[in-house]
Write an enzyme that holds these catalytic residues in place. Structure first.
Site, PDB file in Angstrom:
ATOM      1  N   ARG A 172       0.855  -1.182   0.000  1.00 41.61           N
ATOM      2  CA  ARG A 172       0.000   0.000   0.000  1.00 41.61           C
ATOM      3  C   ARG A 172       0.898   1.241   0.000  1.00 41.61           C
ATOM      4  O   ARG A 172       1.971   1.245   0.631  1.00 41.61           O
ATOM      5  CB  ARG A 172      -0.892   0.032   1.246  1.00 41.61           C
ATOM      6  N   HIS A 190      -1.068   0.038  -9.682  1.00 42.59           N
ATOM      7  CA  HIS A 190      -1.689  -0.921  -8.750  1.00 42.59           C
ATOM      8  C   HIS A 190      -2.167  -2.166  -9.516  1.00 42.59           C
ATOM      9  O   HIS A 190      -3.363  -2.480  -9.533  1.00 42.59           O
ATOM     10  CB  HIS A 190      -2.847  -0.268  -7.994  1.00 42.59           C
TER      11      HIS A 190
HETATM   12  P1  NDP Z   1      -1.109 -11.733   5.013  1.00 42.84           P
HETATM   13  O1  NDP Z   1      -2.027 -11.249   6.068  1.00 42.84           O
HETATM   14  O2  NDP Z   1      -1.168 -13.159   4.597  1.00 42.84           O
HETATM   15  O3  NDP Z   1       0.404 -11.443   5.464  1.00 42.84           O
HETATM   16  C1  NDP Z   1       0.763 -10.296   6.151  1.00 42.84           C
HETATM   17  C2  NDP Z   1       2.185 -10.464   6.686  1.00 42.84           C
HETATM   18  O4  NDP Z   1       2.611  -9.219   7.238  1.00 42.84           O
HETATM   19  C3  NDP Z   1       2.291 -11.508   7.784  1.00 42.84           C
HETATM   20  O5  NDP Z   1       3.477 -12.247   7.636  1.00 42.84           O
HETATM   21  C4  NDP Z   1       2.354 -10.658   9.058  1.00 42.84           C
HETATM   22  O6  NDP Z   1       3.069 -11.257  10.111  1.00 42.84           O
HETATM   23  C5  NDP Z   1       3.118  -9.463   8.552  1.00 42.84           C
HETATM   24  N1  NDP Z   1       2.893  -8.294   9.407  1.00 42.84           N
HETATM   25  C6  NDP Z   1       1.720  -7.670   9.678  1.00 42.84           C
HETATM   26  N2  NDP Z   1       1.921  -6.636  10.518  1.00 42.84           N
HETATM   27  C7  NDP Z   1       3.236  -6.640  10.805  1.00 42.84           C
HETATM   28  C8  NDP Z   1       4.061  -5.829  11.637  1.00 42.84           C
HETATM   29  N3  NDP Z   1       3.566  -4.803  12.348  1.00 42.84           N
HETATM   30  N4  NDP Z   1       5.373  -6.121  11.687  1.00 42.84           N
HETATM   31  C9  NDP Z   1       5.886  -7.148  10.998  1.00 42.84           C
HETATM   32  N5  NDP Z   1       5.171  -7.952  10.190  1.00 42.84           N
HETATM   33  C10 NDP Z   1       3.857  -7.690  10.093  1.00 42.84           C
HETATM   34  O7  NDP Z   1      -1.327 -10.776   3.750  1.00 42.84           O
HETATM   35  P2  NDP Z   1      -1.069 -11.089   2.200  1.00 42.84           P
HETATM   36  O8  NDP Z   1       0.278 -11.664   2.052  1.00 42.84           O
HETATM   37  O9  NDP Z   1      -2.206 -11.842   1.622  1.00 42.84           O
HETATM   38  O10 NDP Z   1      -1.136  -9.608   1.593  1.00 42.84           O
HETATM   39  C11 NDP Z   1      -0.252  -8.608   2.031  1.00 42.84           C
HETATM   40  C12 NDP Z   1      -0.698  -7.245   1.521  1.00 42.84           C
HETATM   41  O11 NDP Z   1      -0.439  -7.118   0.117  1.00 42.84           O
HETATM   42  C13 NDP Z   1      -2.193  -6.957   1.614  1.00 42.84           C
HETATM   43  O12 NDP Z   1      -2.553  -6.549   2.922  1.00 42.84           O
HETATM   44  C14 NDP Z   1      -2.401  -5.855   0.599  1.00 42.84           C
HETATM   45  O13 NDP Z   1      -2.282  -4.583   1.191  1.00 42.84           O
HETATM   46  C15 NDP Z   1      -1.239  -6.062  -0.396  1.00 42.84           C
HETATM   47  N6  NDP Z   1      -1.720  -6.445  -1.720  1.00 42.84           N
HETATM   48  C16 NDP Z   1      -1.399  -5.660  -2.804  1.00 42.84           C
HETATM   49  C17 NDP Z   1      -1.819  -6.003  -4.059  1.00 42.84           C
HETATM   50  C18 NDP Z   1      -1.429  -5.207  -5.254  1.00 42.84           C
HETATM   51  O14 NDP Z   1      -1.927  -5.455  -6.347  1.00 42.84           O
HETATM   52  N7  NDP Z   1      -0.515  -4.273  -5.136  1.00 42.84           N
HETATM   53  C19 NDP Z   1      -2.634  -7.207  -4.287  1.00 42.84           C
HETATM   54  C20 NDP Z   1      -2.893  -7.974  -3.106  1.00 42.84           C
HETATM   55  C21 NDP Z   1      -2.455  -7.584  -1.867  1.00 42.84           C
HETATM   56  P3  NDP Z   1       2.535 -12.622  10.813  1.00 42.84           P
HETATM   57  O15 NDP Z   1       2.729 -13.694   9.756  1.00 42.84           O
HETATM   58  O16 NDP Z   1       3.417 -12.795  11.959  1.00 42.84           O
HETATM   59  O17 NDP Z   1       1.080 -12.377  11.132  1.00 42.84           O
HETATM   60  C1  OXD Z   2      -5.730  -6.347  -2.744  1.00 45.52           C
HETATM   61  C2  OXD Z   2      -5.346  -5.414  -3.801  1.00 45.52           C
HETATM   62  O1  OXD Z   2      -5.580  -6.016  -1.561  1.00 45.52           O
HETATM   63  O2  OXD Z   2      -5.725  -5.648  -4.964  1.00 45.52           O
HETATM   64  O3  OXD Z   2      -6.198  -7.449  -3.083  1.00 45.52           O
HETATM   65  O4  OXD Z   2      -4.620  -4.445  -3.545  1.00 45.52           O
END
Ligand code: NDP
Ligand code: OXD
Length: 306
Positions: free
Chosen positions: A221, A269
């Site tokens: 993001r 995006h």
């Molecule tokens: P997940 O919830 O599966 O993974 C999130 C990861 O971030 C976990 O490993 C979590 O740790 C870690 N995390 C969260 N908060 C913290 C923190 N404060 N400090 C350290 N680590 C942290 O999410 P996804 O992998 O499915 O997606 C990640 C993000 O990608 C989405 O939230 C979205 O914003 C973005 N996205 C962007 C897209 C695009 O097209 N650009 C498309 C899809 C998603 P833990 O494992 O310990 O919980």
């Molecule tokens: C998502 C994205 O969060 O598209 O899936 O950014």
């Protein structure tokens, strides 16, 4: 069973028939203010009014992986929030990030500029050992990306909230290992969810801890990055550049400095798109599971914000 659909961005003309075909016993319709109470809502960036009015929901499905837009709303208590759990996004993210890393590491922009001028010239091969890649966020997308990058023999570090053990990835966790993770990385890939803890996390301090010649790839993001700090770190020569797919304001305003910065590559995006048929199939399967009292993956913990 009644299912409502609402999206601020996506094409309801295709989603509603798709959901209806996947849930033949249900009545699927577009949410309008005052709609009859539904059992499930499938949404992307819904208005608060939808949540206020729909008081009988058994679950709320988010048609994306990131739930930061939902987290800004007053959410109904006790209603499970279910996000997309991969649904074809992790492979897209892996190919996008590997492409960005390899393009930078192999200096492909430089070769393109040379050949555009009719110049046949070689650049000195670089060692991938000098390009350790740090992946912030080791969830569904981050793990797939970390493993894909490791296949190209780059050293890979990963950082998450809780401790992890992933083959081929040196794992760090928590704020206590944040500085060490950054200092061990030269290419930084952001795949964190946007929460109060992770907003502005890529700022002057954190970027200064990256190895010299660092490179930032933000596919999570826009609000993870302090834009002016990133530009300053590149302009000072500490960072070599960045690939950015996400921005604080989208579409990126025409006057924003990222558009014309020579060391910033941007895309609109698009690194991992929500794929309609995969997403509908996943949501329909989860509704069936919930109806049968079975657990589902991708449950959001409102307390931690993802
Ligand atoms: P997940 O919830 O599966 O993974 C999130 C990861 O971030 C976990 O490993 C979590 O740790 C870690 N995390 C969260 N908060 C913290 C923190 N404060 N400090 C350290 N680590 C942290 O999410 P996804 O992998 O499915 O997606 C990640 C993000 O990608 C989405 O939230 C979205 O914003 C973005 N996205 C962007 C897209 C695009 O097209 N650009 C498309 C899809 C998603 P833990 O494992 O310990 O919980
Ligand atoms: C998502 C994205 O969060 O598209 O899936 O950014």
């Amino acid at each position: 069973m009644r299912v409502l659909y609402y999206s601020a961005d996506l094409d309801s003309a295709a989603w509603i028939p798709g959901l209806q075909a996947a849930l033949p016993a249900a009545h699927v319709e577009l949410w309008e203010p005052g709609a009859v109470a539904a059992d499930y809502a499938v949404v992307w960036k819904p208005p608060q009014q939808l949540l206020n009015e729909q008081t009988q929901l058994k679950a709320l499905f988010n048609t994306g992986a990131g739930v930061d837009a939902l987290m800004k709303l007053q959410l109904p208590t006790g209603v499970p929030i279910v996000r997309l759990d991969d649904a074809g996004m992790s492979v897209q993210m892996a190919e996008y990030v590997c492409h960005a890393i390899i393009r930078h590491f192999r200096e492909l922009d430089g070769y393109e500029a040379d050949t555009a001028q009719g110049t046949w010239s070689y650049r000195k091969p670089r060692s991938r050992l000098d390009f350790p890649v740090g992946v912030m966020g080791l969830g569904v997308l981050g793990q797939r990306v970390a493993q894909a990058v490791a296949h190209f023999d780059f050293p890979v570090n990963g950082w998450s909230q809780s401790p992890k053990s992933i083959a081929g990835v040196q794992c760090f966790h928590g704020r206590e290992q944040w500085d060490e993770f950054l200092a061990s990385s030269r290419v930084l890939v952001c795949l964190l969810p946007l929460t109060p803890d992770t907003t502005d996390i890529l700022n002057a301090r954190s970027l200064s801890l990256l190895r010299p010649g660092g490179y930032v790839i933000n596919v999570a993001r826009g609000a993870h990055v302090v834009d002016a700090d990133l530009i300053a770190a590149i302009d000072s020569g500490h960072l070599a550049g960045a690939t950015l797919d996400v921005f604080r304001v989208e579409p990126l305003p025409p006057e924003h400095a990222f558009w014309t910065h020579p060391k910033i590559t941007l895309t609109p995006h698009t690194s991992a798109r929500t794929l309609r048929s995969e997403s509908i199939a996943q949501i329909a399967k989860k509704i069936a599971a919930l109806e049968n009292g079975q657990p589902v993956a991708g449950l959001v913990e409102a307390g931690r914000g993802y």
